[in-house]
Design an enzyme around this catalytic site. Sequence first.
Site, PDB file in Angstrom:
ATOM      1  N   SER A  11      31.830  39.836  37.616  1.00  0.00           N
ATOM      2  CA  SER A  11      32.959  38.908  37.685  1.00  0.00           C
ATOM      3  C   SER A  11      33.363  38.491  36.274  1.00  0.00           C
ATOM      4  O   SER A  11      32.575  37.898  35.541  1.00  0.00           O
ATOM      5  CB  SER A  11      32.576  37.671  38.505  1.00  0.00           C
ATOM      6  OG  SER A  11      33.614  36.727  38.422  1.00  0.00           O
ATOM      7  N   HIS A  36      35.522  42.303  39.183  1.00  0.00           N
ATOM      8  CA  HIS A  36      36.026  41.229  40.041  1.00  0.00           C
ATOM      9  C   HIS A  36      36.780  40.218  39.166  1.00  0.00           C
ATOM     10  O   HIS A  36      36.282  39.803  38.122  1.00  0.00           O
ATOM     11  CB  HIS A  36      34.829  40.563  40.721  1.00  0.00           C
ATOM     12  CG  HIS A  36      35.168  39.503  41.709  1.00  0.00           C
ATOM     13  ND1 HIS A  36      35.523  39.774  43.019  1.00  0.00           N
ATOM     14  CD2 HIS A  36      35.185  38.153  41.593  1.00  0.00           C
ATOM     15  CE1 HIS A  36      35.733  38.635  43.664  1.00  0.00           C
ATOM     16  NE2 HIS A  36      35.553  37.636  42.821  1.00  0.00           N
ATOM     17  N   ASP A  38      38.770  36.560  39.237  1.00  0.00           N
ATOM     18  CA  ASP A  38      38.978  35.324  39.988  1.00  0.00           C
ATOM     19  C   ASP A  38      40.237  34.608  39.528  1.00  0.00           C
ATOM     20  O   ASP A  38      40.327  34.185  38.373  1.00  0.00           O
ATOM     21  CB  ASP A  38      37.796  34.377  39.768  1.00  0.00           C
ATOM     22  CG  ASP A  38      36.553  34.855  40.476  1.00  0.00           C
ATOM     23  OD1 ASP A  38      36.644  35.149  41.680  1.00  0.00           O
ATOM     24  OD2 ASP A  38      35.503  34.950  39.820  1.00  0.00           O
ATOM     25  N   MET A  40      42.464  31.309  40.002  1.00  0.00           N
ATOM     26  CA  MET A  40      42.370  29.933  40.529  1.00  0.00           C
ATOM     27  C   MET A  40      43.596  29.139  40.101  1.00  0.00           C
ATOM     28  O   MET A  40      43.996  29.210  38.940  1.00  0.00           O
ATOM     29  CB  MET A  40      41.126  29.249  39.970  1.00  0.00           C
ATOM     30  CG  MET A  40      39.841  30.000  40.241  1.00  0.00           C
ATOM     31  SD  MET A  40      38.450  29.131  39.528  1.00  0.00           S
ATOM     32  CE  MET A  40      37.119  30.288  39.865  1.00  0.00           C
ATOM     33  N   HIS A  70      40.484  38.326  43.402  1.00  0.00           N
ATOM     34  CA  HIS A  70      40.139  37.273  44.362  1.00  0.00           C
ATOM     35  C   HIS A  70      41.103  36.104  44.140  1.00  0.00           C
ATOM     36  O   HIS A  70      41.008  35.398  43.141  1.00  0.00           O
ATOM     37  CB  HIS A  70      38.676  36.855  44.094  1.00  0.00           C
ATOM     38  CG  HIS A  70      38.155  35.792  44.996  1.00  0.00           C
ATOM     39  ND1 HIS A  70      36.933  35.181  44.783  1.00  0.00           N
ATOM     40  CD2 HIS A  70      38.667  35.221  46.126  1.00  0.00           C
ATOM     41  CE1 HIS A  70      36.724  34.278  45.737  1.00  0.00           C
ATOM     42  NE2 HIS A  70      37.760  34.274  46.547  1.00  0.00           N
ATOM     43  N   MET A  72      42.137  32.670  44.708  1.00  0.00           N
ATOM     44  CA  MET A  72      41.770  31.327  45.183  1.00  0.00           C
ATOM     45  C   MET A  72      42.978  30.434  44.919  1.00  0.00           C
ATOM     46  O   MET A  72      42.959  29.563  44.040  1.00  0.00           O
ATOM     47  CB  MET A  72      40.521  30.838  44.444  1.00  0.00           C
ATOM     48  CG  MET A  72      39.247  31.468  44.985  1.00  0.00           C
ATOM     49  SD  MET A  72      37.866  31.280  43.866  1.00  0.00           S
ATOM     50  CE  MET A  72      38.185  32.671  42.785  1.00  0.00           C
ATOM     51  N   MET A 141      32.048  33.914  50.754  1.00  0.00           N
ATOM     52  CA  MET A 141      31.686  33.083  49.608  1.00  0.00           C
ATOM     53  C   MET A 141      30.268  32.562  49.818  1.00  0.00           C
ATOM     54  O   MET A 141      29.946  32.026  50.887  1.00  0.00           O
ATOM     55  CB  MET A 141      32.638  31.887  49.475  1.00  0.00           C
ATOM     56  CG  MET A 141      34.056  32.193  49.038  1.00  0.00           C
ATOM     57  SD  MET A 141      34.242  32.991  47.434  1.00  0.00           S
ATOM     58  CE  MET A 141      33.337  31.930  46.318  1.00  0.00           C
ATOM     59  N   ASP A 179      29.849  36.663  47.062  1.00  0.00           N
ATOM     60  CA  ASP A 179      30.415  36.170  45.802  1.00  0.00           C
ATOM     61  C   ASP A 179      29.942  34.752  45.548  1.00  0.00           C
ATOM     62  O   ASP A 179      30.277  33.838  46.299  1.00  0.00           O
ATOM     63  CB  ASP A 179      31.949  36.231  45.909  1.00  0.00           C
ATOM     64  CG  ASP A 179      32.640  35.838  44.610  1.00  0.00           C
ATOM     65  OD1 ASP A 179      31.963  35.704  43.579  1.00  0.00           O
ATOM     66  OD2 ASP A 179      33.879  35.681  44.653  1.00  0.00           O
ATOM     67  N   GLY A 181      26.634  32.982  42.843  1.00  0.00           N
ATOM     68  CA  GLY A 181      25.182  32.822  42.715  1.00  0.00           C
ATOM     69  C   GLY A 181      24.393  34.090  42.984  1.00  0.00           C
ATOM     70  O   GLY A 181      23.221  34.019  43.382  1.00  0.00           O
TER      71      GLY A 181
HETATM   72  C1  DX5 Z   1      33.547  31.445  42.282  1.00  0.00           C
HETATM   73  C2  DX5 Z   1      34.092  32.827  42.030  1.00  0.00           C
HETATM   74  C3  DX5 Z   1      33.051  33.833  41.680  1.00  0.00           C
HETATM   75  C4  DX5 Z   1      32.341  33.581  40.396  1.00  0.00           C
HETATM   76  C5  DX5 Z   1      30.939  34.040  40.579  1.00  0.00           C
HETATM   77  O1  DX5 Z   1      34.551  30.592  42.743  1.00  0.00           O
HETATM   78  O2  DX5 Z   1      34.778  33.313  43.174  1.00  0.00           O
HETATM   79  O3  DX5 Z   1      33.579  35.153  41.687  1.00  0.00           O
HETATM   80  O4  DX5 Z   1      32.885  34.249  39.298  1.00  0.00           O
HETATM   81  O5  DX5 Z   1      30.219  33.625  39.496  1.00  0.00           O
HETATM   82  P1  DX5 Z   1      28.654  33.477  39.519  1.00  0.00           P
HETATM   83  O6  DX5 Z   1      28.077  34.839  39.774  1.00  0.00           O
HETATM   84  O7  DX5 Z   1      28.359  32.984  38.148  1.00  0.00           O
HETATM   85  O8  DX5 Z   1      28.275  32.499  40.609  1.00  0.00           O
HETATM   86 ZN    ZN Z   2      35.351  35.533  43.199  1.00  0.00          ZN
END
Ligand code: DX5
Ligand code: ZN
Length: 228
Positions: A11, A36, A38, A40, A70, A72, A141, A179, A181
């Site tokens: 990511s 990946h 993200d 936001m 992704h 969001m 998620m 996705d 942790g």
């Molecule tokens: C969280 C994102 C993830 C994030 C994951 O809202 O959708 O894709 O980048 O990051 P890690 O692997 O650090 O939890």
């Molecule tokens: Zn993501």
Amino acid sequence: MTNRPLIIAPSILGADLGRIEAEAERIKASGAEWVHIDIMDGHFVPNISFGTNMVRVLRRLMGEAILDVHLMIEQPDRYAGDFIEAGADCLNVHLEARHQVARTLASIREKGCRAGLAINPATLLKHAAPLLSQCDQLLCMTVNPGFGGQPFLAEVLPKIREARELILRQNYNIDITVDGGISDATAVACMKAGANIMVSGNHLFQQADLTQAVANLRAAARSGNVSG
Ligand code: DX5
Ligand code: ZN
């Protein structure tokens, strides 16, 4: 457990964005299949990351790599076309966002892009089930969306298992993404539950040797692909 191919998707949120070209090279050399990205908007999630410009930059830097975007964001239907035009290969939209989900998924596929449905940890599978025939991937998620570096929520695992069973039963051609942790330890549990796309930000990029980090994550996930 899954018979689908394992995909590792670093990511970009976890990368050093001040050195984006070097990071792109590091990812390309790492053996990871996907990247990946993200997006936001500060409304759907309490954080703002980047927009189509980041997808366009990575399309140029990453060559043929699959870009898994992704969204969001609220009203993802308004922006889906722009992200596809910028170079997205897969577009994941949230069930919880404000839009007509079925219509958005259909329009993503019509534009030749893989359609992904993303669901938050608290969203039950029964709400996603009627939409699965319109998806290429289901993104579960494993943290509440908005930030990288949060701890994995193990309570999502039964839902992943349930999703894999439903997909097998219905004979759908769907990948399951996890996705949030994702580390070597949590990837084992996710793979065991039936996920096959591992998104990982902080865990991978914190390590000096990204190639080794990807190899370790892959080996860990594979070790979880056993029945039981
Ligand atoms: C969280 C994102 C993830 C994030 C994951 O809202 O959708 O894709 O980048 O990051 P890690 O692997 O650090 O939890
Ligand atoms: Zn993501």
